[in-house]
Design an enzyme around this catalytic site. Sequence first.
Site, PDB file in Angstrom:
ATOM      1  N   ASP A  81     -65.390  43.856 -19.838  1.00  0.00           N
ATOM      2  CA  ASP A  81     -64.695  42.757 -19.159  1.00  0.00           C
ATOM      3  C   ASP A  81     -63.262  42.634 -19.698  1.00  0.00           C
ATOM      4  O   ASP A  81     -63.038  42.785 -20.911  1.00  0.00           O
ATOM      5  CB  ASP A  81     -65.495  41.461 -19.434  1.00  0.00           C
ATOM      6  CG  ASP A  81     -64.915  40.246 -18.735  1.00  0.00           C
ATOM      7  OD1 ASP A  81     -64.324  40.408 -17.650  1.00  0.00           O
ATOM      8  OD2 ASP A  81     -65.087  39.127 -19.273  1.00  0.00           O
ATOM      9  N   HIS A  82     -62.323  42.354 -18.810  1.00  0.00           N
ATOM     10  CA  HIS A  82     -60.919  42.143 -19.202  1.00  0.00           C
ATOM     11  C   HIS A  82     -60.397  43.227 -20.138  1.00  0.00           C
ATOM     12  O   HIS A  82     -59.839  42.925 -21.208  1.00  0.00           O
ATOM     13  CB  HIS A  82     -60.738  40.790 -19.914  1.00  0.00           C
ATOM     14  CG  HIS A  82     -60.698  39.623 -18.989  1.00  0.00           C
ATOM     15  ND1 HIS A  82     -59.650  39.379 -18.139  1.00  0.00           N
ATOM     16  CD2 HIS A  82     -61.581  38.635 -18.769  1.00  0.00           C
ATOM     17  CE1 HIS A  82     -59.896  38.277 -17.437  1.00  0.00           C
ATOM     18  NE2 HIS A  82     -61.071  37.816 -17.793  1.00  0.00           N
ATOM     19  N   HIS A 209     -63.636  34.402 -12.019  1.00  0.00           N
ATOM     20  CA  HIS A 209     -63.597  34.277 -13.485  1.00  0.00           C
ATOM     21  C   HIS A 209     -63.593  32.784 -13.805  1.00  0.00           C
ATOM     22  O   HIS A 209     -63.317  31.957 -12.942  1.00  0.00           O
ATOM     23  CB  HIS A 209     -62.349  34.952 -14.048  1.00  0.00           C
ATOM     24  CG  HIS A 209     -62.510  36.439 -14.137  1.00  0.00           C
ATOM     25  ND1 HIS A 209     -62.503  37.121 -15.331  1.00  0.00           N
ATOM     26  CD2 HIS A 209     -62.729  37.353 -13.180  1.00  0.00           C
ATOM     27  CE1 HIS A 209     -62.695  38.404 -15.091  1.00  0.00           C
ATOM     28  NE2 HIS A 209     -62.829  38.574 -13.787  1.00  0.00           N
TER      29      HIS A 209
HETATM   30  P1  13P Z   1     -65.753  31.002 -18.780  1.00  0.00           P
HETATM   31  O1  13P Z   1     -65.657  31.208 -20.251  1.00  0.00           O
HETATM   32  O2  13P Z   1     -64.894  29.910 -18.279  1.00  0.00           O
HETATM   33  O3  13P Z   1     -67.177  30.879 -18.321  1.00  0.00           O
HETATM   34  O4  13P Z   1     -65.175  32.340 -18.105  1.00  0.00           O
HETATM   35  C1  13P Z   1     -65.716  33.571 -18.467  1.00  0.00           C
HETATM   36  C2  13P Z   1     -64.962  34.688 -17.857  1.00  0.00           C
HETATM   37  O5  13P Z   1     -64.267  34.534 -16.874  1.00  0.00           O
HETATM   38  C3  13P Z   1     -65.095  36.008 -18.487  1.00  0.00           C
HETATM   39  O6  13P Z   1     -64.281  36.967 -17.915  1.00  0.00           O
END
Ligand code: 13P
Length: 283
Positions: A81-82, A209
């Site tokens: 992720d990211h 997200h």
């Molecule tokens: P939250 O922490 O707001 O649930 O978002 C998580 C997220 O977008 C991970 O990429």
Amino acid sequence: MLISLPEALDWAEKNNAGLAAVNTPFFEGLLATIDVGERTGVPIILQFAQVHEGIVSIEDMGPAMVALAKRSPAPFVLHVDHGDDIDYIRTGLDIGFNSCMIDGSHHSYDDNVRITREVVELARERGVGVEGEIGVMTGNENGDPDQGVADETLYTDPEVAARFVKETGVTCLAASFGTVHGIYRKKPQLDYDLITTLRETTGVPIVMHGGSGLNPDEYQNCIRHGVRKINYYTYAAKAAYDAVKPLMDDENVILFSNLAVAARKGVDADVSAFVGVLADAGK
Ligand code: 13P
């Protein structure tokens, strides 16, 4: 068992449902999320975000995620992720993740396209799906309470998004339409029409997200307008904290392992409810 990102998205499309994409940078959260997947049989995306390197490294947590997901009878996607850069994503794929996100949203449009294309190329060689991002979501994923208000001027522009998807070939698109990462300081105003337009103009599933903190109707409305993957971390981690807190004041509890067990139960209850709401959107 592992399934691919496109397979999971197909499942969501056919069932008019949303996929829970849960970040698991602590072991109790991982165990609990696997338990939820096994109890429900619903595909779940297990994620590790580069921003969580300060909690634990993907080199340590990643192999545990891969082993537990593979040996489970339930379907899981393992998603980086990211990812900020291609090297980090390559590290995740080498460990055994089978899906990734390259987040070039903080770069210029041209640079975002360039780095996203490089990742799509790498992913194609490995047969894995890629999530890209256009538009900016404020907030952060480490619980900073000073953030948490969406900025409409940073919402995703549908025409730019359509061009981006065409030029990069991403599998799905993270977009900004009213959510923020972390805790909300103000009730979010979600732009459902924008989600519909983004889904239509890009032709790919839309990713939310900042999934923590919405109510069931809001999740389900987003799904009905075209969101298929919802990223979720803060509330799961908070559920672990909330479960542990009363034990800290209990003088009979002296072992950290008691807290770990409570944390797992807390995440289980929270993620169970979340997965249920997302899976039921089409019913
Ligand atoms: P939250 O922490 O707001 O649930 O978002 C998580 C997220 O977008 C991970 O990429």
